[in-house]
Design an enzyme around this catalytic site. Sequence first.
Site, short mmCIF file in Angstrom:
data_model
loop_
_atom_site.label_atom_id
_atom_site.label_comp_id
_atom_site.label_asym_id
_atom_site.label_seq_id
_atom_site.Cartn_x
_atom_site.Cartn_y
_atom_site.Cartn_z
N GLU A 269 43.43 -4.83 3.89
CA GLU A 269 43.51 -3.85 4.98
C GLU A 269 42.63 -2.66 4.63
O GLU A 269 42.64 -2.18 3.49
CB GLU A 269 44.96 -3.39 5.16
CG GLU A 269 45.14 -2.27 6.19
CD GLU A 269 46.60 -1.86 6.34
OE1 GLU A 269 47.49 -2.71 6.17
OE2 GLU A 269 46.84 -0.67 6.65
N GLU B 177 44.05 7.49 9.37
CA GLU B 177 45.46 7.63 9.74
C GLU B 177 45.83 9.10 9.68
O GLU B 177 45.35 9.83 8.82
CB GLU B 177 46.37 6.85 8.79
CG GLU B 177 46.25 5.35 8.88
CD GLU B 177 47.23 4.67 7.93
OE1 GLU B 177 48.26 4.15 8.39
OE2 GLU B 177 46.95 4.68 6.72
#
Length: 241
Positions: A97, A102
């Site tokens: 990932e 974020e």
Amino acid sequence: SDWNFDIGDSGWGNNERQFYQSDNATLKDGHLVITAREQRKGQATYTSTRMKTEGEVEFTYGRVDIRAALPSGQGIWPALWSLGANFREVGWPYTGELDIMEMIGGSGRENTVHGTLHWNRGGPTAPYSHTYQGGSYRLSSGTFSDGFHVFSMTREPTGVVWMVDGEPFYSFDFSGDADFEPFHHPFFFIFNIAVGGNWPGYPNASTKFPQRLVVDYIRVFGANGSDEDSDGDGVIDPLDD
């Protein structure tokens, strides 16, 4: 035509509280707008969108730029990220990932974004042992909901670099270990706003809805070949560099 959607209210491994549906993604004035709403559906008390290029658009080495303005509020968790294209076959974290951006809202955290990579310690064939590394970028003033910023990531055979508005803030170098084998293969993109979860916590009375993630563009630049002369001056790019 490059995007499809994850649907449902399963919590998505993080005890999130939204129902993902396609209705919360719209195009307005040339921008993609993902809206998180306080709206009951299924077992969820909120709705949002999680859209992806799985099976449509993949990238390996090169640079990604995403120009976006972020939402805000306690428990609001926007993400611009990517998973290995073999996710359906091997699962997470074996697929790898890469989180381009974020942000977790509330408690004065909306001036900071995070870039992270996740993998399985020992590689895709080892027993489950999730681990991750990452860094963060903090604005000198204001928050990421005040306007647009460009969130970037470059991936090369040697490692990954994260940037905000062209300024590098974190880099990670790959070793020859099997751990990092997934990062040499194609990934697909995911855009979403989660509501609640283990990391951001949950909305409270201070959280205002609706909240919007507005994306101006996503641009993917391929890596130059070792013998490429992109400016036509007769000198190959590695020597120019």
